[in-house]
Design an enzyme around this catalytic site. Sequence first.
Site, PDB file in Angstrom:
ATOM      1  N   GLU A 110      21.800   3.167  11.036  1.00  0.00           N
ATOM      2  CA  GLU A 110      20.853   3.125  12.160  1.00  0.00           C
ATOM      3  C   GLU A 110      19.470   2.673  11.687  1.00  0.00           C
ATOM      4  O   GLU A 110      18.799   1.880  12.358  1.00  0.00           O
ATOM      5  CB  GLU A 110      20.805   4.500  12.839  1.00  0.00           C
ATOM      6  CG  GLU A 110      22.117   4.808  13.551  1.00  0.00           C
ATOM      7  CD  GLU A 110      22.199   6.219  14.101  1.00  0.00           C
ATOM      8  OE1 GLU A 110      22.081   7.180  13.319  1.00  0.00           O
ATOM      9  OE2 GLU A 110      22.368   6.361  15.321  1.00  0.00           O
ATOM     10  N   GLU A 130      29.917   9.244  12.464  1.00  0.00           N
ATOM     11  CA  GLU A 130      29.478  10.494  13.097  1.00  0.00           C
ATOM     12  C   GLU A 130      30.599  11.257  13.800  1.00  0.00           C
ATOM     13  O   GLU A 130      30.594  12.485  13.821  1.00  0.00           O
ATOM     14  CB  GLU A 130      28.342  10.218  14.103  1.00  0.00           C
ATOM     15  CG  GLU A 130      26.991   9.935  13.456  1.00  0.00           C
ATOM     16  CD  GLU A 130      26.766   8.473  13.112  1.00  0.00           C
ATOM     17  OE1 GLU A 130      27.741   7.702  13.053  1.00  0.00           O
ATOM     18  OE2 GLU A 130      25.603   8.094  12.902  1.00  0.00           O
TER      19      GLU A 130
END
Length: 713
Positions: A110, A130
């Site tokens: 990210e 995740e």
Amino acid sequence: MANQLVSLTRDADVAILTIENPPVNALSPGVPEGISAALDQAGRDPAIRAVVLIGGGRTFIAGADIKELEHAAQGQGAAPKLHALLAQIEDSAKPVVMAIHGTALGGGLEVAMAGHYRVASPDAQAGQPEVNLGIIPGAEGTQRLPRLVGVAAAIDLCVSGKPVSASQGLSMGLIDRIIEGDLRAGAVTFAREMAERGGPHRKTRDRREKLGSPQENAPLFAAGREQARKTRRNMTAPLVAIEALEAAATLPFDEGCRKEREMITACLASDQCRALIHAFFSERAAAKIPDVPKDTPAMAVGSAAIIGAGTMGGGIAMAMANVGISVRLKDSDAVALDRGMAVIRKNYESSVKKGRFSQAVMDQRMALIQPQLGYEGFDSADLVLEAVFENLALKKQIFSEIDKIARPDAVLASNTSTLDIDQIANATARPASVIGLHFFSPAHVMRLVEIVRGKATGKPVIATALALAKKLKKVGVLVGNCNGFVGNRMMFPYIREAQFLVEEGATPQQVDQALFAWGMAMGIFAVDDMGGIDVLWRARQEAKHLEKPGARRPLVHDKLYEMGRLGQKTGAGWYRYDENRRPSPDPEVLALIEQTARAAGIPRREIATEEILERCLYVMINEGARILEEGYALRAADIDTIYLAGYGFPSYRGGPMWYADTVGLQKVARRIEEFHRQHGVLWEPAPLLLRLAAEGRTFAEYDAAREQSVSAA
Ligand code: 3H9
């Protein structure tokens, strides 16, 4: 100013920000602040025209600090806040180039996506894992990823959690250039080129060209949901991730980010997230053995000799060859040896067909496995491993033979799944070299290895076994020497109770369906059929001396064995199987069960799903508590790891002991006491469970207290 975790150096007109937060450069407190401060400083320096962000040590950034996430999931803190940093990176007037080696995972990717450009080493990997922690990419990943790679690829990355290679990343638009050789130097050159080309440097947030239209995306999201339901059964996060990606495709960036924040906050507050974080840390804790410190000398196993070319021996040989270990595979029966090698070849061919690896890789692996009928070459192997069927006398005889041949420093291992490793070790003159390595079938696929420590097993031998498990990309869990060790010792009462349930009125498919819907990879009767009715039968014969006098015994299993219904391999066991090994209920078995129950005077009744689940799971947990108290497992978390990695227990329930904690030990203990009253001696509550329940504590707290007392000692 940068800080201790992030340094700022210069290469002429390019600033290099290096993250130094070993071992994996997680975004722990101080790292985002360090990046921000260094970026600020580079921004203000007129001599600097571009910025490179790179990881020190073995990797770029492996994600948010999972310890921080754990605290947030337990309601003891907030999730890491990266949004301001991401905006600062993206808004930088000077181009920011992310230089990726090792892994850019989760929050790491990210951060990378907020940069204007990304370059990578050829062996780098990037991904959004995740979902494995029960959350979604929560630092704008669900909003930037589809802007870079398109909706379909973003769904796949977020749902599978699997990383992509640098070259895949390049072709999907995640990576702008692959740098052969020195990454830092290559990234600096690239950054300079971009500075010279001039701005404005593209911001990921402003890109919409890959987001597609609602009509184009509808089938992609539908297929993604289907993929999530199939591959991540009962899990919430993958479906939430798809929802967040839908927001990316339909809403302005900031609004999408706001939605994503709400979603990750909800995910973090879920039982699934807490269980999966527990699973992550438990797996890593398993490698830590209090009396076998990290610096214990371990042998790097480069060659192995295996006895027995059956399902287990062949699978273990493949697992070894897959990581470059040369293997001598011995079977005294030429037909069995040929059959074993044919199975190995067939398995590899099927992988090549599926595109998992090339023919050349298959050839290399096959060349590493040397079939043979005798012991030649066993005198030079680092590891000698016995994988014949479960018969103590046979195993002892084999160990006495290999004792005479193996190198003095070789590790001698048995793949026994239940038998006494001390008795096996005592068949040799070097019991310190003997250890159990209990692989699970199919051994080239299943991740678990129970490492069985005998009374005399030497610490370097344990360290070698742990290192070998890591090399094989498996999870090694050290267990003590009791019948069935940890996994099977808990499995025996589980399968026994399931049989009692069918004698009392349930059907095998009803039991299996309840367990499957609850989350088990397979129902227990289907597992028995897959493993082989004869295998469990044989294990029971070897353990007859351990049976409690007067205790109830299941009645149908022996009959199936006597009828030759050995499970999948004979086309019939608890179920009937077609030529594609698809099971269907078998009226013959149902009649046999009814008849047997009637003859034994067992009244039959309707059995509710809740009772099936409680009896199957609590009997396992009760045994787990006993194992823990007797010291055959070092931690409740180790038991969880064993069940998650080897027994198809649903990861999002954290393992049997964690699950018991989430139900509440008081409730579990109360039900076990009730079952004890109803069903007798086999349900005798484990003292540790009763004690913890009475004290209002959990297995996790028990682990933490033991950890503390060990580190204080
Ligand atoms: C995320 O990023 C959320 C964001 O989207 C949103 C935020 C708002 N944090 O596995 P290893 C430790 S979620 C803390 O044995 P390997 C690990 O515990 C995160 N610690 O090494 C171990 O400690 P110890 C997304 C971490 O070489 C040590 O590092 N990222 C973290 O076999 C070595 O680990 C992930 O899910 C972490 N992020 O494998 C990646 N990562 O030595 C999770 C590792 O005390 N990590 N540790 O036992 C991995 O997949 C593997 O660790 C990795 C290295 C592939 C990186």
